[in-house]
Design a protein around this motif. Sequence first.
Motif: not given
Lengths: 283, 420
Positions: A96-106, A149-157
Amino acid sequence: MEKSIKKYWPIFLLPTFAAFAIGFIWPFLWGIYLSFHKFITVSKTTFVGLNNYVKVFQDATFVSAFWFTASFTIVSTVLINLIAFMIALALTRGIRGTNIFRTVFFLPNLIGGIVLGYIWQILLNGILTHLGLPLLALDARNGFWGLIILMCWQQIGYMMIIYIAGLQNVPSDLLEAASIDGANSTQTLLQVKLPMVMPSITICTFLTLTNSFKLFDQNLSLTNGEPAKASQMLALNIYDTFYARSGAQWKGIGQAKAVVFFLLVVGISLVQLYFTRRKEVQQ
Amino acid sequence: MKKIVALVLAAVLCLALATACADASVYYLNFKPEQDAQWQELAKVYTEKTGVPVTVVTAASGTYETTLMSEIEKSEPPTLFQVNGPVGLANWTDYCYDLAGTELVKHLTSDAFALKSGEEVKGVAYVIETYGIIANTKLLEKAGYKAEDLNTFDKLAAAAADIQARKAELGIDGAFTSAGMDSSSDWRFKTHLANMPIYYEYQADGIGTTKAIKGTYLDNYKKIWDLYINYATCEPALLASKTGNDAVAEFVGEKGVFYQNGTWAWNDIKALGAENLTMLPIYIGVEGEENQGLCTGTENYWCVNAIADQEDIDATIAFLEWVITSEEGRKCMSQDMGFVVPFDTFTGEYASANPLVAVDAAYTAAGKTPVSWNFPTMPSENWKNMVGSALTAYAAGTGDWAGVVTAFVDGWAAEAALAE
């Protein structure tokens, strides 16, 4: 349709090609030309032959920036791809909430690097002060992990989106066949899904590798190379050479560094493409 | 359709002709963002009066060299730009028109304000600035001190130590505002404060520039830096991330008594009121320093672009002459921009209204010797950055003073050699 494409292809192609030529090919050729010259402004240049290139390799800061960049690239490429792939796996299970998670990570991907760098500088310095550790600008190791940390946070999504697309494209009949044959989830992942998403892996490693190697904005805003250039990456080193020294010869040396840098990036990404491409399978 | 095309073509042709025949024009690439609005206004007034178009473009803070580098390549390059002194001139000397014999040079109050290369005058200073330790006299008096009594390093240090010890009682966070080493503030120490040991060494050796600094007065540099970081509003380890705005906020919020900065900072701190502010010379514990004044000098020189068309060059010189002799120009520079302008036309009502400038004038009137600005002779931006890094590391305890000495002395020689 095909006929009209044959007839009108220049209309579609030329604007893009013109933009590419003006925005990329021309400056690139100029850049190579300038790397053999001494100049302040590009209309008054003096030819100096290979002198600039000799100076590049005598410059200890360029070599140390290379090693810092190389280790940063290795760590960030591995971490970003690993974490992005795991999140993509988790978010293709239909929870549940897959789309929200995807948006948040992106979302972090939508913020510019300079801004992110300054925001994370405040955040990380706050934490470091709290822990009684030296701030980002005082310790290259903290600077290194701050950048990671910064690059992971930015690029993972972003990489996650590509992996999700790849995972969704794995044919369901293959997965069914695997489960009928009695493969458990680990086997399915390693033997079926992974080979099928190999094209995504190629793209993602290519993107993270080259992004990390060429990193500039985040480096500039998060640490600015402090302390004393110990956290300076190649792109920032080139910028520094170009602008922070007086004397006409430094512009040319900066330019020569940029050409060497280009060759490095091309070389490394070609090697990476060769190795990951080999693992790709035809569906 | 054809008619429209013809019309458009005709219009384009007219436009092209019009630009081709346009008279001389002036294009000023301005360095100081703080004064952008005033320059725009002045340009408009001049154009209305004479019909000569004047364009003023201001480079964003910290990007002047880059902007100049690309602007000067254009078909309509800046006719007026600036360099920061001898080191800056080295890059641009081929582009600087010889101003010798113009009214600009004749009106200079001192020959020292002309930037020369041999006999040629490559630039003229247009603003003189002063820095020192700005002090909040209200807080000083509350602590039982008078600014004029603090006339040596030892007295300043004793007062700072005492004020720091009684900070709770005085309702402040520390004697000195934070000496932030963020790039918005580090120039106050890696450039301006570093001028002190360089000045005294140049004085002692009777020189005006050098390829190899000896660092005779670096122990004094350490003394004043120790004072700044140990008797401050925050822990020395935190200075690495403190910004210029932090120091201003502490000073205006009356959380610190001393704030090293210059006349240009007046707008930031005027809320405290001129009667509560003064400026102390930066004492570093050198023999005879009770006669030392504030640091006064310039790193802003106007240069006229030598590769522009001759008529544009003439128009630019005419514009500058108008600025320094006309009522509008003088009023704008001295009152609206708040500059101390080194031309003999700026007297009486055209003297600067900046109270910090008045403080400087009082020191000079009292016979103190102003400290000259020697930092334009620093070998490169890279040298400043490395000294800044070393100062930051020393303050935080991750580096030692030897690191600062190395960056200062060895770095100077290395950078000077690299600039050859």
